[in-house]
Design a protein around this motif. Structure first.
Motif, PDB file in Angstrom:
ATOM      1  N   SER A  56       0.814  -1.219   0.000  1.00  0.00           N
ATOM      2  CA  SER A  56       0.000   0.000   0.000  1.00  0.00           C
ATOM      3  C   SER A  56       0.846   1.268   0.000  1.00  0.00           C
ATOM      4  CB  SER A  56      -0.962   0.001   1.195  1.00  0.00           C
ATOM      5  OG  SER A  56      -0.225  -0.047   2.401  1.00  0.00           O
ATOM      6  N   PHE A  57       2.122   1.147   0.381  1.00  0.00           N
ATOM      7  CA  PHE A  57       2.988   2.333   0.397  1.00  0.00           C
ATOM      8  C   PHE A  57       3.311   2.821  -1.014  1.00  0.00           C
ATOM      9  CE2 PHE A  57       7.084   4.487   0.319  1.00  0.00           C
ATOM     10  CZ  PHE A  57       6.957   5.395   1.357  1.00  0.00           C
ATOM     11  N   TYR A  58       3.541   1.882  -1.924  1.00  0.00           N
ATOM     12  CA  TYR A  58       4.022   2.230  -3.260  1.00  0.00           C
ATOM     13  C   TYR A  58       2.877   2.423  -4.238  1.00  0.00           C
ATOM     14  CZ  TYR A  58       8.565   0.923  -1.393  1.00  0.00           C
ATOM     15  OH  TYR A  58       9.705   0.860  -0.635  1.00  0.00           O
ATOM     16  N   HIS A  59       2.871   3.583  -4.916  1.00  0.00           N
ATOM     17  CA  HIS A  59       1.787   3.893  -5.852  1.00  0.00           C
ATOM     18  C   HIS A  59       1.660   2.850  -6.961  1.00  0.00           C
ATOM     19  CE1 HIS A  59       1.450   7.719  -3.898  1.00  0.00           C
ATOM     20  NE2 HIS A  59       2.645   8.131  -4.287  1.00  0.00           N
ATOM     21  N   TYR A  60       2.772   2.268  -7.349  1.00  0.00           N
ATOM     22  CA  TYR A  60       2.772   1.388  -8.522  1.00  0.00           C
ATOM     23  C   TYR A  60       2.070   0.054  -8.274  1.00  0.00           C
ATOM     24  CZ  TYR A  60       4.650  -1.463 -12.347  1.00  0.00           C
ATOM     25  OH  TYR A  60       4.796  -2.304 -13.426  1.00  0.00           O
ATOM     26  N   PHE A  61       2.164  -0.447  -7.063  1.00  0.00           N
ATOM     27  CA  PHE A  61       1.544  -1.752  -6.806  1.00  0.00           C
ATOM     28  C   PHE A  61       0.042  -1.593  -6.657  1.00  0.00           C
ATOM     29  CE2 PHE A  61       5.852  -2.685  -4.856  1.00  0.00           C
ATOM     30  CZ  PHE A  61       6.289  -3.391  -5.963  1.00  0.00           C
ATOM     31  N   ARG A  62      -0.702  -2.487  -7.286  1.00  0.00           N
ATOM     32  CA  ARG A  62      -2.148  -2.405  -7.188  1.00  0.00           C
ATOM     33  C   ARG A  62      -2.729  -3.702  -6.656  1.00  0.00           C
ATOM     34  NH1 ARG A  62      -4.551  -0.261 -12.097  1.00  0.00           N
ATOM     35  NH2 ARG A  62      -6.398  -1.297 -11.284  1.00  0.00           N
ATOM     36  N   SER A  63      -3.880  -3.586  -6.010  1.00  0.00           N
ATOM     37  CA  SER A  63      -4.503  -4.747  -5.374  1.00  0.00           C
ATOM     38  C   SER A  63      -5.702  -5.278  -6.158  1.00  0.00           C
ATOM     39  CB  SER A  63      -4.957  -4.396  -3.957  1.00  0.00           C
ATOM     40  OG  SER A  63      -3.820  -4.052  -3.192  1.00  0.00           O
ATOM     41  N   THR A  64      -6.013  -4.612  -7.267  1.00  0.00           N
ATOM     42  CA  THR A  64      -7.120  -5.079  -8.106  1.00  0.00           C
ATOM     43  C   THR A  64      -6.598  -5.240  -9.524  1.00  0.00           C
ATOM     44  OG1 THR A  64      -7.727  -2.789  -8.514  1.00  0.00           O
ATOM     45  CG2 THR A  64      -8.932  -3.929  -6.755  1.00  0.00           C
ATOM     46  N   PRO A  65      -7.213  -6.128 -10.304  1.00  0.00           N
ATOM     47  CA  PRO A  65      -6.738  -6.313 -11.683  1.00  0.00           C
ATOM     48  C   PRO A  65      -6.905  -5.030 -12.487  1.00  0.00           C
ATOM     49  CG  PRO A  65      -8.317  -8.036 -11.061  1.00  0.00           C
ATOM     50  CD  PRO A  65      -8.361  -6.996  -9.992  1.00  0.00           C
ATOM     51  N   PRO A  66      -5.907  -4.672 -13.308  1.00  0.00           N
ATOM     52  CA  PRO A  66      -6.024  -3.477 -14.142  1.00  0.00           C
ATOM     53  C   PRO A  66      -6.793  -3.806 -15.416  1.00  0.00           C
ATOM     54  CG  PRO A  66      -3.910  -4.501 -14.515  1.00  0.00           C
ATOM     55  CD  PRO A  66      -4.633  -5.367 -13.518  1.00  0.00           C
ATOM     56  N   GLY A  67      -7.093  -2.777 -16.196  1.00  0.00           N
ATOM     57  CA  GLY A  67      -7.650  -3.006 -17.518  1.00  0.00           C
ATOM     58  C   GLY A  67      -6.597  -3.669 -18.395  1.00  0.00           C
ATOM     59  N   LYS A  68      -6.999  -3.969 -19.629  1.00  0.00           N
ATOM     60  CA  LYS A  68      -6.050  -4.624 -20.545  1.00  0.00           C
ATOM     61  C   LYS A  68      -4.802  -3.785 -20.708  1.00  0.00           C
ATOM     62  CE  LYS A  68      -8.346  -7.701 -23.736  1.00  0.00           C
ATOM     63  NZ  LYS A  68      -9.737  -7.375 -24.057  1.00  0.00           N
ATOM     64  N   ARG A  69      -5.009  -2.464 -20.748  1.00  0.00           N
ATOM     65  CA  ARG A  69      -3.869  -1.564 -20.847  1.00  0.00           C
ATOM     66  C   ARG A  69      -3.980  -0.480 -19.773  1.00  0.00           C
ATOM     67  NH1 ARG A  69      -1.035  -1.644 -25.694  1.00  0.00           N
ATOM     68  NH2 ARG A  69      -1.857  -3.113 -27.216  1.00  0.00           N
ATOM     69  N   THR A  70      -2.834  -0.098 -19.247  1.00  0.00           N
ATOM     70  CA  THR A  70      -2.839   0.959 -18.252  1.00  0.00           C
ATOM     71  C   THR A  70      -2.231   2.220 -18.854  1.00  0.00           C
ATOM     72  OG1 THR A  70      -2.642  -0.675 -16.502  1.00  0.00           O
ATOM     73  CG2 THR A  70      -2.110   1.600 -15.929  1.00  0.00           C
ATOM     74  N   ILE A  71      -2.998   3.295 -18.763  1.00  0.00           N
ATOM     75  CA  ILE A  71      -2.526   4.586 -19.260  1.00  0.00           C
ATOM     76  C   ILE A  71      -2.021   5.385 -18.067  1.00  0.00           C
ATOM     77  CG2 ILE A  71      -3.174   6.723 -20.447  1.00  0.00           C
ATOM     78  CD1 ILE A  71      -5.518   5.135 -21.688  1.00  0.00           C
ATOM     79  N   TYR A  72      -0.753   5.773 -18.118  1.00  0.00           N
ATOM     80  CA  TYR A  72      -0.171   6.615 -17.081  1.00  0.00           C
ATOM     81  C   TYR A  72      -0.081   8.023 -17.650  1.00  0.00           C
ATOM     82  CZ  TYR A  72       1.289   2.101 -15.153  1.00  0.00           C
ATOM     83  OH  TYR A  72       1.312   0.811 -14.665  1.00  0.00           O
ATOM     84  N   LEU A  73      -0.763   8.950 -17.013  1.00  0.00           N
ATOM     85  CA  LEU A  73      -0.771  10.322 -17.519  1.00  0.00           C
ATOM     86  C   LEU A  73       0.068  11.196 -16.587  1.00  0.00           C
ATOM     87  CD1 LEU A  73      -3.884  11.893 -19.085  1.00  0.00           C
ATOM     88  CD2 LEU A  73      -2.395  13.313 -17.704  1.00  0.00           C
ATOM     89  N   CYS A  74       1.037  11.907 -17.165  1.00  0.00           N
ATOM     90  CA  CYS A  74       1.938  12.691 -16.318  1.00  0.00           C
ATOM     91  C   CYS A  74       1.274  13.984 -15.853  1.00  0.00           C
ATOM     92  CB  CYS A  74       3.239  13.012 -17.042  1.00  0.00           C
ATOM     93  SG  CYS A  74       4.338  13.961 -15.979  1.00  0.00           S
ATOM     94  N   PRO A  94       3.300  17.429 -23.372  1.00  0.00           N
ATOM     95  CA  PRO A  94       2.926  16.521 -22.284  1.00  0.00           C
ATOM     96  C   PRO A  94       3.045  15.047 -22.701  1.00  0.00           C
ATOM     97  CG  PRO A  94       0.963  17.479 -23.323  1.00  0.00           C
ATOM     98  CD  PRO A  94       2.150  18.051 -24.024  1.00  0.00           C
ATOM     99  N   SER A  95       3.236  14.210 -21.690  1.00  0.00           N
ATOM    100  CA  SER A  95       3.542  12.806 -21.949  1.00  0.00           C
ATOM    101  C   SER A  95       2.545  11.856 -21.317  1.00  0.00           C
ATOM    102  CB  SER A  95       4.912  12.458 -21.353  1.00  0.00           C
ATOM    103  OG  SER A  95       5.892  13.284 -21.874  1.00  0.00           O
ATOM    104  N   ILE A  96       2.368  10.741 -21.960  1.00  0.00           N
ATOM    105  CA  ILE A  96       1.662   9.624 -21.332  1.00  0.00           C
ATOM    106  C   ILE A  96       2.477   8.362 -21.574  1.00  0.00           C
ATOM    107  CG2 ILE A  96      -0.643  10.642 -21.667  1.00  0.00           C
ATOM    108  CD1 ILE A  96      -1.077   8.614 -23.955  1.00  0.00           C
ATOM    109  N   MET A  97       2.215   7.346 -20.776  1.00  0.00           N
ATOM    110  CA  MET A  97       2.824   6.041 -21.028  1.00  0.00           C
ATOM    111  C   MET A  97       1.682   5.040 -21.029  1.00  0.00           C
ATOM    112  SD  MET A  97       6.146   4.247 -19.274  1.00  0.00           S
ATOM    113  CE  MET A  97       5.599   3.801 -17.636  1.00  0.00           C
TER     114      MET A  97
END
Lengths: 159, 516
Positions: free
Chosen positions: A63-81, A130-133
């Motif tokens: 729970s400390f780290y933003h990157y780890f998730r506890s629920t399944p993500p969508g097929k693709r994850t969009i990271y918006l800066c 601006p960037s996204i990943m």
């Protein structure tokens, strides 16, 4: 809430593979998330047992780290800066557009399970703001129009 | 066979370099022309990416920015012989932006194939390590001390002193940790090194190991950098296979092992003690100091923890000598700083220059002014914890002490420009918001103060009891500055108060009030 199915054997193998490394917990959590897309909450006792940690400690790290998730993500994850350089180049408008286009807020997944949206604080692509990943692909100088194009191409590819 | 270069740097890829490389390959195949396509790092001139370079007898000729649709016409124009085309930029080395730099740490970036050992060796690679292998540990540390190198991560602590402490602390196990958690907005020099010349980082860390007697190194890399991860792992494999890492390096009897570990999206893990906690597999909570990591660091052992650029600057210092490096720069800021120019700017990119160049020269001579063509109103230097500077401070030279004197920081060398449409009250609010999101939660000023800060700024923006709330914001900032455990809480007041002090009109304070 019903628990999602996951392959216990596979997770155990990932844990066994890394458990003897010094500071093994993060590599293990990465291994699990790489394989499953998330770290299932009911895998915590397994991880804790193998590493001789308390379940609270493992949960605390996840729970400390933003990157780890506890629920399944969508097929693709969009990271918006959301960071300053992208703000200077109009990321706020892009943010509003992306949320409207996908009809979700941050930390949510579209109804069809195609996309999850996460904020990120810098992708190191500041010279092309601006960037996204999306998953592991970075896109620079993204406008509302190019955002739509990227999303539509992915939806076509998925069909 | 003609050599063509298309970058594999992730920013170049973000603009379509992969597709351009594929199109060049396909077009060459179609025309039955054999080419050698090298995927180099980036020259750092990002407004020209995807940049395509061709090796000719007159040197490398650049074309850019190239889109897929331009590829057939490049072949038609004979670009493989350096033919003229509307995208032709002439010899890459003659482009003023590149030519006027002093590239020491970035000497190979954009020039070589990042994971080719031959290319690395052909461009003075591993000369520093070879020299270090013949030196006493203490002499290596002396060389670094002589260079005047200060930590490029932001804190600017003298690297030689840090290394000396680790060398002098007795322990059977010591560690070298590279802080590659480059989380500051507007910075990307670590990423460029790791993607564009990863072997120089490996060499620098190995030298550090020899200097202090450490045989294990870790690179703590942020998860947001997948391309750097791949490049580092490729380079580490190459180094192991060719005897530059592992047991008995180059037959010297000395060993050094190196591994990349991934972070997980926590900004605070760029703080050195938080990073060490994270490497140990824990929550990234900041540690109390003392003990210093140099005495009790990773797993309680003496640890050198340095930023990517600091470690990547070590090979050239060992190769050419500390005095060579020291002779660049001004005052107590010695050597060069890889400046990263970003945000609303016409020519964003990487500019490695000796300390002493002014912000104005960076913004206008290199940057060409804003991307939108509007006046540059504010510049944030040094990442999200750096101060915002108004136009009246643009003549400040890039020097740690000169920045300190105007209550600003150089940090990791990131420069983010904003045009006159920026709302500085909003940026100040974002400063607090960022701190609230990224706080590790260990100390109260940062954990709670940041959230209270957002609320107070909201009230100021809304005009609720403005005078009272302004006083409250200054008081709160004082608590954060002096009461936080690390730089996250301790420096959040820099962007917040600098925005308030330099741009009071954005907070609803009339400039007449300010004068009064």
């Amino acid at each position: 809430m019903t628990e999602h199915e996951w392959d216990r054997e596979h997770v155990q193998e990932i844990i066994r593979c890394d458990k003897d490394k010094p500071g093994a917990l993060l590599p293990i959590l990465h291994g699990i998330q790489d394989a499953l897309g998330y770290v299932p909450p009911d895998s915590i006792p397994l991880i804790a047992g193998e590493l001789n940690l308390s379940r609270a400690e493992v949960h605390g790290v996840i729970s400390f780290y933003h990157y780890f998730r506890s629920t399944p993500p969508g097929k693709r994850t969009i990271y918006l800066c959301r960071a300053e350089s992208c703000q200077a180049m109009g990321s706020e408008a892009l943010e509003t557009h992306a949320k409207q286009r996908l009809n979700i807020d941050y930390h949510e997944t579209t109804g069809d399970g195609a996309f999850s949206l996460e904020p990120v604080y810098c992708l190191g692509n500041c010279a092309c703001s601006p960037s996204i990943m999306i998953d592991k692909d970075v896109y620079g100088r993204v406008t509302s129009e190019t955002f739509d194009e990227i999303i539509e191409n992915m939806q076509v590819d998925a069909q | 066979m003609t050599t063509v270069y298309v970058s594999r740097d992730s920013s170049a890829l973000s603009l379509g370099a992969e597709q351009v490389a594929a199109a060049i390959r396909a077009e060459a195949a179609k025309r039955n022309i054999a080419i050698d396509l090298v995927r180099n790092g980036s020259r750092g001139m990002y407004w020209l990416e995807p940049l395509v370079e061709v090796a000719t007898e007159e040197g490398r000729i650049a074309y850019g920015p190239v889109r897929i649709g331009d590829v057939p016409s490049l072949f038609e124009a004979g670009f493989l012989q350096g033919g003229s085309h509307s995208l032709c930029l002439g010899p890459t080395d003659a482009i003023p932006y590149f030519k006027n730099q002093e590239r020491l740490t970035f000497a190979r970036v954009g020039i070589t194939d990042p994971v080719s050992l031959d290319d690395y060796l052909g461009h003075q690679g591993f000369r520093g390590l070879r020299r270090a292998l013949d030196m006493e540990p203490s002499a290596i540390v002396d060389e670094v001390t002589t260079s005047g190198l200060r930590g490029r991560g932001g804190a600017a602590f003298p690297t030689g002193i840090k290394w000396r402490t680790v060398l002098n602390t007795a322990s059977d196990i010591k560690y070298i940790v590279c802080n590659a958690d480059e989380g500051d907005s507007g910075t990307f020099s670590d990423r460029m090194i790791m993607e564009g010349d990863p072997l120089v980082l490996i060499e620098g860390m190995t030298i550090a190991g020899l200097a202090v007697g450490a045989t294990q190194g870790y690179i703590y890399l942020r998860v947001e950098y997948p391309h750097a991860h791949r490049a580092l792992n490729e380079a580490i494999d190459t180094a192991y296979r060719s005897g530059y890492l592992g047991k008995d390096i180059l037959g010297s009897g000395k060993s050094f092992d190196l591994e990349v570990r991934l972070g997980a999206g926590a900004y605070v893990c760029g703080e050195e003690t938080s990073l060490l906690e994270s490497l140990e597999g824990k929550r990234g909570l900041v540690r109390f100091k003392p003990p210093l990591p140099a005495i009790e660091g990773l797993f309680g052992r003496p640890t050198v923890i340095n930023n990517v650029i600091s470690l990547a600057s070590v090979p050239i210092i060992l190769d050419k000598g500390g005095e060579y490096y020291r002779d660049f720069g001004m005052g107590r800021s010695r050597g060069t700083l890889p400046i990263q120019l970003a945000g609303n700017i016409k020519h964003p990119g990487l500019i490695e220059k000796a300390f002493g160049i002014t912000l104005r020269e960076i913004l206008y001579d290199y940057g060409g002014g804003s991307a939108t063509g509007r006046p540059i109103r504010a510049v944030q230097v040094g990442g999200p914890l750096g101060a915002y500077l108004p136009e009246s401070q643009f003549d400040t030279p890039l020097d740690y002490e000169a920045f300190s004197a105007i209550w600003a920081v150089l940090g990791h060398g990131g420069v983010v420009a904003f045009d006159d449409t920026v709302d500085m009250a909003k940026m100040a609010r974002y400063g607090m918001e960022f701190c609230a999101i990224e706080s590790c939660g260990k100390c109260t000023p940062c954990r709670i103060g940041s959230t209270r800060g957002i609320e107070v700024i909201d009230k100021i923006i809304e005009g609720v009891d403005r005078e009272k709330n302004l006083a409250l914001l200054r008081d709160l900032s004082d608590t954060l500055l002096n009461g936080s455990l690390c730089a996250l809480g301790g420096m959040t007041p820099y962007p917040v108060l600098s925005a308030l002090n330099h741009f009071p009109e954005d907070f609803g304070i009339s400039t007449a009030d300010k004068a009064a």
